[in-house]
Design an enzyme around this catalytic site. Structure first.
Site, mmCIF file in Angstrom:
data_model
loop_
_atom_site.group_PDB
_atom_site.id
_atom_site.type_symbol
_atom_site.label_atom_id
_atom_site.label_comp_id
_atom_site.label_asym_id
_atom_site.label_seq_id
_atom_site.Cartn_x
_atom_site.Cartn_y
_atom_site.Cartn_z
ATOM 1 N N HIS A 65 38.125 39.957 44.063
ATOM 2 C CA HIS A 65 39.031 41.115 44.073
ATOM 3 C C HIS A 65 38.295 42.449 43.971
ATOM 4 O O HIS A 65 38.929 43.507 43.924
ATOM 5 C CB HIS A 65 40.063 41.004 42.935
ATOM 6 C CG HIS A 65 39.542 41.395 41.584
ATOM 7 N ND1 HIS A 65 39.118 40.482 40.652
ATOM 8 C CD2 HIS A 65 39.391 42.608 41.009
ATOM 9 C CE1 HIS A 65 38.736 41.109 39.559
ATOM 10 N NE2 HIS A 65 38.886 42.407 39.753
ATOM 11 N N ASP A 111 38.933 33.562 42.343
ATOM 12 C CA ASP A 111 38.420 34.932 42.319
ATOM 13 C C ASP A 111 36.888 34.912 42.288
ATOM 14 O O ASP A 111 36.258 35.228 41.274
ATOM 15 C CB ASP A 111 38.989 35.667 41.105
ATOM 16 C CG ASP A 111 38.754 37.166 41.164
ATOM 17 O OD1 ASP A 111 38.310 37.660 42.216
ATOM 18 O OD2 ASP A 111 39.014 37.841 40.138
ATOM 19 N N SER A 209 34.585 44.514 37.250
ATOM 20 C CA SER A 209 34.736 43.068 37.383
ATOM 21 C C SER A 209 33.477 42.454 37.957
ATOM 22 O O SER A 209 32.556 43.150 38.347
ATOM 23 C CB SER A 209 35.907 42.738 38.315
ATOM 24 O OG SER A 209 37.106 43.201 37.802
#
Length: 260
Positions: A65, A111, A209
């Site tokens: 993402h 992810d 992230s």
């Protein structure tokens, strides 16, 4: 499904814009120099977007993402804990983007993304960059085991738009039981590890992230998500992609993409 079905050459017209949920390090501490030489800063137009980590001479692992607005301006910085010190020698172009083919959004899992660098990273005892090893089989981490997570995200909630830090931050986090984690979230969580955040004043949060969850020297997880805008006193655990559940896909990508 073929491992490379969702690998895109950066020269192609490709848009991988995602709504970054990601994470920053809240109430961590500055990482010691040369302690985490596998850490990578994934950047667009030299602006930090996500964390990542070097898993082979020419592949960095990160979260699927990660907000890549313009793949052609994508680069990866390796070899420094302080992003202000990044120079041309530390910056690598990205030749190919390999996002997991089943990824849709963070709550549905998968992810995970691999970035093939434009050239191989020089490695050796006297080099500033090191690899981090991945698990070789599926893991069963015990509850309350202490692991670590690191990143360049903001150190305070609500500052993820412009508050990235220059110096790498690191934090110890305990593993949280998967069944308990799912119950607290109230949703089905597939192929994830839960660690830290719950009933704590420290953990990950919005803003960055893709960094690794490290246990016993292995990269076992990828920072994925937490409850939006609830960082200081989260009522749910932080969630990471469980790398050990994707070993077959990872190995296929690493093996079937041609060397630089």
């Amino acid at each position: 499904m073929h491992a490379l079905q969702k690998c895109f050459l950066v020269t192609a017209v490709t848009c991988l814009i995602q709504n970054a949920l990601g994470s920053e390090i809240i109430n961590g501490k500055k990482a010691e120099e040369k302690s985490m030489q596998y850490m990578a800063s994934v950047q667009n137009n030299t602006e930090h977007k996500c964390g990542g980590f070097l898993v082979s001479k020419d592949f960095v692992m990160t979260a699927a993402h990660c907000p890549i607005e313009n793949p052609k301006s994508l680069s990866v910085v390796l070899g420094t804990h302080d992003l202000r010190k990044a120079d041309k020698k530390m910056r690598y172009g990205v030749k190919m983007i390999c996002r997991h083919p089943a990824f849709k959004n963070v709550t549905n899992g998968n992810d995970i993304m691999l970035l093939k660098l434009s050239k191989k990273v020089p490695l050796g005892d006297k080099k500033p960059v090191k690899l981090i090893e991945l698990p070789i089989q599926k893991l069963n981490l015990k509850e309350n085991k202490i692991c670590s997570v690191a990143g360049w995200g903001p150190t305070e909630p609500g500052k993820h738009r412009s508050g990235y830090v220059n110096e790498l931050q690191v934090l110890n986090v305990p593993i949280i039981n998967k069944d308990k984690c799912q119950k607290l979230w109230g949703i089905t969580l597939k192929n994830v590890i839960c660690a830290g955040g719950y009933k704590a004043k420290s953990g990950i949060c919005q803003g960055d992230s893709g960094g690794p969850l490290v246990c016993n020297g292995l990269a076992v997880g990828i920072v994925s998500f937490n409850k939006y805008r609830n960082c200081n006193y989260p009522d749910v655990p932080n969630v990471y992609t469980d790398i050990s559940k994707y070993l077959q896909w990872i190995n296929k990508v690493l093996a079937t993409t041609k060397p630089s």
